[in-house]
Design a protein around this motif. Structure first.
Motif, PDB file in Angstrom:
ATOM      1  N   ASN A 171      70.100  22.707  42.277  1.00  0.00           N
ATOM      2  CA  ASN A 171      69.606  24.056  42.000  1.00  0.00           C
ATOM      3  C   ASN A 171      68.226  23.995  41.375  1.00  0.00           C
ATOM      4  OD1 ASN A 171      71.943  25.083  42.972  1.00  0.00           O
ATOM      5  ND2 ASN A 171      72.862  25.482  40.976  1.00  0.00           N
ATOM      6  N   PHE A 172      68.046  23.011  40.495  1.00  0.00           N
ATOM      7  CA  PHE A 172      66.773  22.840  39.821  1.00  0.00           C
ATOM      8  C   PHE A 172      65.672  22.526  40.840  1.00  0.00           C
ATOM      9  CE2 PHE A 172      63.762  19.933  37.693  1.00  0.00           C
ATOM     10  CZ  PHE A 172      63.267  20.807  36.745  1.00  0.00           C
ATOM     11  N   ILE A 173      65.963  21.572  41.720  1.00  0.00           N
ATOM     12  CA  ILE A 173      64.971  21.217  42.746  1.00  0.00           C
ATOM     13  C   ILE A 173      64.647  22.425  43.607  1.00  0.00           C
ATOM     14  CG2 ILE A 173      64.564  19.826  44.835  1.00  0.00           C
ATOM     15  CD1 ILE A 173      66.283  17.652  43.553  1.00  0.00           C
ATOM     16  N   TYR A 174      65.702  23.162  43.951  1.00  0.00           N
ATOM     17  CA  TYR A 174      65.500  24.330  44.796  1.00  0.00           C
ATOM     18  C   TYR A 174      64.602  25.355  44.101  1.00  0.00           C
ATOM     19  CZ  TYR A 174      66.330  28.344  47.726  1.00  0.00           C
ATOM     20  OH  TYR A 174      66.140  29.433  48.540  1.00  0.00           O
ATOM     21  N   THR A 175      64.931  25.664  42.860  1.00  0.00           N
ATOM     22  CA  THR A 175      64.168  26.669  42.119  1.00  0.00           C
ATOM     23  C   THR A 175      62.719  26.236  41.945  1.00  0.00           C
ATOM     24  OG1 THR A 175      66.190  27.064  40.908  1.00  0.00           O
ATOM     25  CG2 THR A 175      64.230  28.119  40.052  1.00  0.00           C
ATOM     26  N   ILE A 176      62.555  24.969  41.532  1.00  0.00           N
ATOM     27  CA  ILE A 176      61.209  24.474  41.301  1.00  0.00           C
ATOM     28  C   ILE A 176      60.381  24.530  42.581  1.00  0.00           C
ATOM     29  CG2 ILE A 176      59.881  22.362  40.830  1.00  0.00           C
ATOM     30  CD1 ILE A 176      60.878  23.576  38.323  1.00  0.00           C
ATOM     31  N   LEU A 223      54.957  19.108  51.396  1.00  0.00           N
ATOM     32  CA  LEU A 223      55.975  18.432  50.586  1.00  0.00           C
ATOM     33  C   LEU A 223      56.968  19.444  50.008  1.00  0.00           C
ATOM     34  CD1 LEU A 223      53.744  15.845  48.724  1.00  0.00           C
ATOM     35  CD2 LEU A 223      55.646  15.289  50.216  1.00  0.00           C
ATOM     36  N   LEU A 224      56.424  20.542  49.525  1.00  0.00           N
ATOM     37  CA  LEU A 224      57.286  21.578  48.959  1.00  0.00           C
ATOM     38  C   LEU A 224      58.228  22.152  49.996  1.00  0.00           C
ATOM     39  CD1 LEU A 224      55.082  23.783  46.635  1.00  0.00           C
ATOM     40  CD2 LEU A 224      57.034  22.365  46.034  1.00  0.00           C
ATOM     41  N   GLY A 225      57.679  22.394  51.185  1.00  0.00           N
ATOM     42  CA  GLY A 225      58.487  22.933  52.273  1.00  0.00           C
ATOM     43  C   GLY A 225      59.652  22.006  52.582  1.00  0.00           C
ATOM     44  N   ASP A 226      59.348  20.694  52.643  1.00  0.00           N
ATOM     45  CA  ASP A 226      60.393  19.710  52.952  1.00  0.00           C
ATOM     46  C   ASP A 226      61.423  19.616  51.841  1.00  0.00           C
ATOM     47  OD1 ASP A 226      59.406  19.136  55.369  1.00  0.00           O
ATOM     48  OD2 ASP A 226      58.488  17.226  54.827  1.00  0.00           O
ATOM     49  N   LEU A 227      60.935  19.662  50.610  1.00  0.00           N
ATOM     50  CA  LEU A 227      61.822  19.575  49.458  1.00  0.00           C
ATOM     51  C   LEU A 227      62.796  20.754  49.462  1.00  0.00           C
ATOM     52  CD1 LEU A 227      61.955  17.517  47.235  1.00  0.00           C
ATOM     53  CD2 LEU A 227      60.529  18.962  45.823  1.00  0.00           C
ATOM     54  N   LEU A 228      62.265  21.893  49.788  1.00  0.00           N
ATOM     55  CA  LEU A 228      63.059  23.119  49.848  1.00  0.00           C
ATOM     56  C   LEU A 228      64.117  22.986  50.940  1.00  0.00           C
ATOM     57  CD1 LEU A 228      62.736  25.664  48.201  1.00  0.00           C
ATOM     58  CD2 LEU A 228      61.321  26.619  49.995  1.00  0.00           C
ATOM     59  N   GLU A 229      63.664  22.484  52.072  1.00  0.00           N
ATOM     60  CA  GLU A 229      64.546  22.282  53.217  1.00  0.00           C
ATOM     61  C   GLU A 229      65.665  21.299  52.851  1.00  0.00           C
ATOM     62  OE1 GLU A 229      65.904  23.132  56.687  1.00  0.00           O
ATOM     63  OE2 GLU A 229      63.989  23.976  56.052  1.00  0.00           O
ATOM     64  N   LEU A 230      65.262  20.235  52.171  1.00  0.00           N
ATOM     65  CA  LEU A 230      66.208  19.195  51.781  1.00  0.00           C
ATOM     66  C   LEU A 230      67.245  19.736  50.805  1.00  0.00           C
ATOM     67  CD1 LEU A 230      66.991  16.166  51.764  1.00  0.00           C
ATOM     68  CD2 LEU A 230      65.449  15.902  49.841  1.00  0.00           C
ATOM     69  N   SER A 231      66.784  20.455  49.789  1.00  0.00           N
ATOM     70  CA  SER A 231      67.745  20.940  48.798  1.00  0.00           C
ATOM     71  C   SER A 231      68.656  21.982  49.425  1.00  0.00           C
ATOM     72  CB  SER A 231      67.041  21.493  47.566  1.00  0.00           C
ATOM     73  OG  SER A 231      66.431  22.715  47.846  1.00  0.00           O
ATOM     74  N   ARG A 360      72.289  13.950  54.798  1.00  0.00           N
ATOM     75  CA  ARG A 360      73.004  14.878  53.920  1.00  0.00           C
ATOM     76  C   ARG A 360      73.911  15.803  54.717  1.00  0.00           C
ATOM     77  NH1 ARG A 360      69.932  16.941  48.850  1.00  0.00           N
ATOM     78  NH2 ARG A 360      72.112  17.052  48.356  1.00  0.00           N
ATOM     79  N   ILE A 361      73.400  16.272  55.840  1.00  0.00           N
ATOM     80  CA  ILE A 361      74.215  17.183  56.644  1.00  0.00           C
ATOM     81  C   ILE A 361      75.441  16.456  57.184  1.00  0.00           C
ATOM     82  CG2 ILE A 361      74.268  18.579  58.745  1.00  0.00           C
ATOM     83  CD1 ILE A 361      71.238  19.086  58.272  1.00  0.00           C
ATOM     84  N   VAL A 362      75.231  15.237  57.711  1.00  0.00           N
ATOM     85  CA  VAL A 362      76.351  14.473  58.267  1.00  0.00           C
ATOM     86  C   VAL A 362      77.380  14.194  57.171  1.00  0.00           C
ATOM     87  CG1 VAL A 362      77.020  12.251  59.248  1.00  0.00           C
ATOM     88  CG2 VAL A 362      75.055  13.461  60.178  1.00  0.00           C
TER      89      VAL A 362
END
Lengths: 393, 154
Positions: A171-176, A223-231, A360-362
């Motif tokens: 959640n923290f990563i997502y919010t940030i 990077l932010l876009g990817d991080l958001l996607e990842l979280s 992560r999805i798998v």
């Protein structure tokens, strides 16, 4: 390995046929003048001193023996549990009956490390890792079941704490990463405006500085876009539905048509794709990331090719995507599934989060993903999905 | 084609974004009057002509509202809900501004009657195009009939 012998019979030979069976099962032989006594002594102390709960039931699931560790764990004395049904202690009664009859059935060997819940004398529940196996007589008749249970309360506690910490971190990563988008847009916006409206008033050096700011802010945005996607890929998994995997591949190939044609890649798609239980959007992303990855690392291959197919395994589907690109050194095989682990020596676009998202999805679908590859030999990515849907908690 | 002076209400709490969007909307091709407020409470005060916005001439009814979803005090979605449940305001097109790509927020927005939305990109150039496109659509190709301020308070 032989399981621990569950004896607690003192020094006399019991009449019960279960014990006769046990004697045979655990190879107790008369070897000396007073061998029985010696053997029982050893087995008795093993049964009592072992740190885990050990019990024996008859064919009806009634407890006919129970050790000291059992008393320590559950609080009931041996006398209290004797001749009582195991279902009185195992909180999930139907699961208890189901498991016992499975263990006693011809087909089963044993059931190991089943995570179950037992009720203590105090009324509290205790998490137990339970292993059950059947006891057979010399003629092969099943005489009962022996169970070994280990207290896993601590393990469960740690798992729970770990899960909640992990959730908090996500959640923290997502919010940030989400909140950082606003300032990125502002910085990008104002440098764009400076470059547009003050172009004439900037000297070469000033222009260069602005260009560097723009370059870096674009990189940060990516990077932010990817991080958001990842979280998000870890946070959100939609409803599992039965989807035709072949159709998913079909849609992806249409989307990637341009890149595939541009690089003149021959794509071979198997025609045995099954129906799978999955979150369609997420599994599409897995295949897409694997395809994009293969296309990206095709190198200067003259006849680029990608094969995609599926093997049927016991209990799960195993998908593969094989390319004949530059390949990956085995030392990097684990690394490539980590966050922002792009292999530096390979020049490529992107931030290298695609395979991490795929993993992560798998894993959220209770599957596994791995790669088999050697440098210069192409790479084959595999991932599995269970045939029966099972969701992570 | 002569473009009528369009009155736009811009509700945006991030002052940088406010300035940038204002800049896009007030460039030479577009003739607009932009009224801007920076939180949800103020947006409702403006639209319902409360307090400092009581004067009809100073705070005319907009013909397009650009509304940020995340706002201090009263959220953008609540502002939207109040606009769309008011007989006199509900015909004004509302375009939501969001940085989020979360579908839920956008779906919720549509449920409340939003007419469109813009996901703020990370590049100013793209923002410019997106805002312009949405502006053109809602002010030129899809102009709503002008309704006079019948029964409007104040």
């Amino acid at each position: 390995m032989q399981p621990a012998c569950p004896f607690s019979v003192g020094r006399t030979i019991p009449a019960s046929s279960v014990y006769v069976g046990l004697l045979e099962k655990y190879h107790v032989h008369l070897i000396e003048v007073d061998p029985m006594e010696l053997a029982f002594d050893n087995l008795q102390s093993l049964f009592q001193d072992i740190g885990d709960l050990v019990f024996i039931t008859d064919l009806n699931g009634n407890i006919i023996d129970y050790n000291v560790s059992g008393k320590r764990l559950l609080g009931f004395s041996r006398e209290e549990v004797l001749n009582r049904s195991l279902t009185d202690y195992w909180t999930d009664e139907s699961k208890c009956r189901e498991t016992l009859s499975w263990v006693m059935s011809e087909a089963s060997l044993y059931v190991s490390n089943l995570e179950v819940c037992f009720r203590k004398k105090s009324g509290e529940d205790v998490d137990i890792s339970l292993t059950l196996s059947k006891i057979k007589g010399t003629n092969g008749d099943v005489l009962g079941v022996v169970g070994v249970g280990r207290d896993i309360t601590e393990k469960k506690k740690i798992e729970k704490a770990f899960k909640s910490l992990n959730q908090e971190l996500e959640n923290f990563i997502y919010t940030i990463s989400h909140d950082l988008k606003s300032p990125v847009l502002s910085i990008e916006g104002y440098t764009s405006l400076l470059m547009r409206d003050y172009k004439e008033r900037l000297d070469e050096k000033g222009w260069h500085y602005l260009e560097r700011i723009q370059y870096n802010i674009h990189k940060m945005g990516m990077l932010l876009g990817d991080l958001l996607e990842l979280s998000r890929s870890g946070r959100v998994i939609g409803e599992l539905k039965e989807i035709d995997a072949g159709e998913i591949i079909h849609v992806i190939l249409e989307d990637l048509n341009f890149q595939i044609r541009q690089r003149e890649i021959t794509v071979t798609v198997a025609n045995n794709f099954p129906k799978i239980w999955c979150d369609r959007e997420r599994i599409t992303q897995v295949f897409e990331n694997l395809f994009t990855n293969s296309i990206k690392f095709m190198g200067d291959q003259k006849n680029p090719a990608i094969d995609v197919g599926c093997y049927e395994r016991e209990g799960y589907h195993e998908f593969f995507l094989k390319d004949n690109g530059i390949g990956i050194d085995p030392v990097y095989h684990d690394k490539i599934f980590g966050v922002f682990q792009r292999l530096e020596e390979i020049p490529s676009e992107g931030t290298g989060v695609g395979l991490t998202i795929a993993r992560r999805i798998v894993e959220n679908h209770n599957g596994r993903i791995w790669v088999v590859s050697e440098p210069g030999q192409g790479a084959t990515f595999y991932f599995t999905l269970p045939k029966k849907p099972k969701r992570c908690e | 084609m002569v473009i009528k002076n369009t009155k736009i209400l811009l509700v945006e709490d991030n002052r940088d974004h406010l300035e940038m969007i204002q800049m896009v909307l007030s460039n030479e091709k577009l003739v607009n009057t932009i009224y801007s407020v920076t939180n949800g409470e103020e947006a409702l005060d403006y639209l319902f002509r409360h307090g400092a916005y009581a004067d009809k001439a100073q705070s005319p009814r907009p013909s397009l509202i650009l509304l940020d979803i995340k706002l201090p005090r009263i959220s953008g979605l609540e502002v939207l809900r109040q606009i769309k449940s008011d007989a006199r305001l509900k015909s004004i097109p509302v375009v939501l501004l969001t940085t989020s790509t979360e579908k839920n927020e956008i779906i919720q927005g549509y449920e409340y009657g939003a007419n469109s939305y813009v996901i703020k990109p990370l590049r100013f150039e793209e923002l410019m195009y997106r805002v312009e496109t949405i502006y053109n659509y809602w002010t030129m190709t899809n102009q709503l009939p002008v309704i006079e301020n019948n029964g409007y308070p104040g």
